[in-house]
Design a protein around this motif. Structure first.
Motif, PDB file in Angstrom:
ATOM      1  N   ARG A  72      -4.602  36.890  78.234  1.00 32.24           N
ATOM      2  CA  ARG A  72      -4.735  35.478  77.881  1.00 32.24           C
ATOM      3  C   ARG A  72      -4.995  34.727  79.172  1.00 32.24           C
ATOM      4  O   ARG A  72      -4.144  34.675  80.046  1.00 32.24           O
ATOM      5  N   THR A  73      -6.199  34.188  79.290  1.00 30.99           N
ATOM      6  CA  THR A  73      -6.571  33.504  80.520  1.00 30.99           C
ATOM      7  C   THR A  73      -6.220  32.025  80.455  1.00 30.99           C
ATOM      8  O   THR A  73      -6.555  31.337  79.497  1.00 30.99           O
ATOM      9  N   VAL A  74      -5.509  31.576  81.457  1.00 32.03           N
ATOM     10  CA  VAL A  74      -5.128  30.172  81.583  1.00 32.03           C
ATOM     11  C   VAL A  74      -5.812  29.659  82.843  1.00 32.03           C
ATOM     12  O   VAL A  74      -5.314  29.833  83.941  1.00 32.03           O
ATOM     13  N   THR A  93       2.474  30.609  75.850  1.00 33.19           N
ATOM     14  CA  THR A  93       1.517  31.689  76.056  1.00 33.19           C
ATOM     15  C   THR A  93       2.233  33.030  76.094  1.00 33.19           C
ATOM     16  O   THR A  93       1.799  34.007  75.480  1.00 33.19           O
ATOM     17  N   VAL A  96       1.983  41.647  70.912  1.00 34.40           N
ATOM     18  CA  VAL A  96       2.259  43.042  71.246  1.00 34.40           C
ATOM     19  C   VAL A  96       3.272  43.645  70.274  1.00 34.40           C
ATOM     20  O   VAL A  96       3.234  44.837  70.007  1.00 34.40           O
ATOM     21  N   GLY A 156       0.427  43.173  78.158  1.00 32.37           N
ATOM     22  CA  GLY A 156       0.070  41.763  77.996  1.00 32.37           C
ATOM     23  C   GLY A 156       0.001  41.091  79.354  1.00 32.37           C
ATOM     24  O   GLY A 156       0.882  41.274  80.185  1.00 32.37           O
ATOM     25  N   ILE A 157      -1.075  40.345  79.588  1.00 32.74           N
ATOM     26  CA  ILE A 157      -1.250  39.708  80.886  1.00 32.74           C
ATOM     27  C   ILE A 157      -1.624  38.240  80.700  1.00 32.74           C
ATOM     28  O   ILE A 157      -2.538  37.913  79.947  1.00 32.74           O
ATOM     29  N   VAL A 158      -0.890  37.376  81.368  1.00 38.89           N
ATOM     30  CA  VAL A 158      -1.270  35.970  81.429  1.00 38.89           C
ATOM     31  C   VAL A 158      -2.046  35.784  82.725  1.00 38.89           C
ATOM     32  O   VAL A 158      -1.481  35.882  83.813  1.00 38.89           O
ATOM     33  N   VAL A 201      -1.431  23.460  78.220  1.00 41.62           N
ATOM     34  CA  VAL A 201      -1.401  24.747  78.895  1.00 41.62           C
ATOM     35  C   VAL A 201       0.063  25.056  79.134  1.00 41.62           C
ATOM     36  O   VAL A 201       0.646  24.605  80.102  1.00 41.62           O
ATOM     37  N   LEU A 247       1.997  36.199  73.452  1.00 35.18           N
ATOM     38  CA  LEU A 247       1.770  37.581  73.881  1.00 35.18           C
ATOM     39  C   LEU A 247       2.818  38.502  73.287  1.00 35.18           C
ATOM     40  O   LEU A 247       2.504  39.585  72.795  1.00 35.18           O
ATOM     41  N   ILE A 278      -3.621  42.896  75.814  1.00 35.77           N
ATOM     42  CA  ILE A 278      -4.013  41.522  75.518  1.00 35.77           C
ATOM     43  C   ILE A 278      -4.021  40.683  76.789  1.00 35.77           C
ATOM     44  O   ILE A 278      -3.040  40.655  77.525  1.00 35.77           O
ATOM     45  N   PHE A 329      -3.888  33.765  85.383  1.00 33.73           N
ATOM     46  CA  PHE A 329      -4.065  32.425  85.943  1.00 33.73           C
ATOM     47  C   PHE A 329      -5.228  32.377  86.929  1.00 33.73           C
ATOM     48  O   PHE A 329      -5.431  31.376  87.608  1.00 33.73           O
TER      49      PHE A 329
END
Lengths: 205, 205
Positions: A187-189, B194, B202, A169-171, B189, B198, A185, A173
């Motif tokens: 998730r783009t912020v 977030t 997962v 899982g990657i947030v 945000v 995730l 997964i 930025f």
DNA sequence: AAACATTTGTGATATGATGTACAAGGGTGA
DNA sequence: TCACCCTTGTACATCATATCACAAATGTTT
């Protein structure tokens, strides 16, 4: 989990519920009805009830939901252990701000360490050790699944490396669009995109 | 705008298209077909064509889309002037990081000034002047519609003040849930949420 | 203890988003 | 200039999500 087909939209609301429930609990509220919770978070009560029903029958008819045990269930069933180990990749301005913004301690987990490719950034900034990205495999904490990406370049390359090392899982930025195989997964912020979207919306009315 | 009922889902994808088109333009690509663009941003080509069709007939059959004029149309029709005036409310760690992260210059606009309630933060940090929040009305730039909220407390109260002063779009970086009247758009945000989402995802596979 | 007032949980239905299929029409090459 | 090829734009079908409506079940009151 009662069923293993929780809609994506529902999954996105769980954090909102959890946040609200914690706040209510903190305020001393012991029981709550879907209608009230709905007003609190601006979501239709019926949507809330259905969302909850994916986990199980959590409430009692004519009574509502018990706040404390609801939080319990959310944490347990959804797998929030409060010591999720996170890593930060990219120790620039934003990265360092996130390190210092330790609001997530006892809520999701903690940033165990950070990685960067710039030698000037290696070392210990603000309690969190920063290693060189090339030593990722060596210092990647045991059981770490989630990375926060705040690099300023080579985003895709970095992501590939992370995935290869077991991150799922990657947030993101970054302002970059990144690709990942199924099962991982992203998730783009993106602040820039968020602002653009706001502009589009306010111009559209 | 051909119709004034652009689906929410579409509106969320416009920034993605714009980002990709700019990159392609920068790479020297002059024309593109929906299929190619689709591969580039991981969106079905048919979805892209439909999304575009809400703005008008932007392409040519058997040819594709002209990248430069497509960017033009997006900017124009959707109201992106590159000098959107933004304000930042809350000059803490995250706020300062966002000030320095001036990636949005010539993309959406610029942070004209910032506000805070802490006297230690008032002054000039990194080119952007910081005023006391009580002087909001005095220093709020002419025509400013969008605020970036990074305060650490009193979020709702601050939001009320902003709305009262004419702000219609807020990017909320707070962990607080905030409410706003119809017509004002809040986009939250929340890093914590977030990450939770995730974790839920997962764990759900 | 019985009747009533609530609120949950869920089938049925409506709305919204995505994917399929193809007619319409411009670009390209002979 | 003509015929062919290709890609758009959209009608139609499918899938996902949100809302409605109500039976079932529990607390509360008399």
């Amino acid at each position: 989990m009662k069923q293993n087909k929780v809609p994506k939209a529902t999954l996105q609301r769980y954090p909102i519920y959890l946040k609200a429930l914690r706040k209510l609990h903190h305020m001393g509220v012991e029981r709550i009805m879907s209608r009230e919770l709905g007003n609190f978070v601006d979501i239709e009560s019926t949507t809330i009830r259905r969302d909850f029903s994916f986990i199980g029958s959590l409430g009692k008819q004519g009574y509502g939901y018990d706040v404390a045990s609801l939080i319990e269930v959310f944490n347990g069933q959804l797998g929030v252990n409060f010591d999720e180990k996170l890593i930060l990749v990219g120790a620039g301005n934003l990265g360092r701000a996130l390190m210092n913004y330790n609001r997530w301690n006892h809520v999701v987990g903690e940033i165990v360490c950070a990685f960067d490719t710039d030698n000037d950034k290696i070392g210990s900034l603000s309690e969190v050790p920063v290693y060189h990205l090339r030593d990722l495999k060596q210092y990647l904490p045991e059981g770490c699944r989630i990375a926060i990406l705040t690099v300023s370049g080579n985003a895709q390359e970095t992501v590939d490396l992370l995935i290869e090392s077991g991150i799922v899982g990657i947030v993101n930025f970054t302002h970059e669009h990144i690709q990942a195989p199924k099962g991982v997964i992203i998730r783009t912020v993106d602040v820039v995109s968020t602002i653009q979207e706001l502009i589009f919306q306010v111009n559209n009315f």
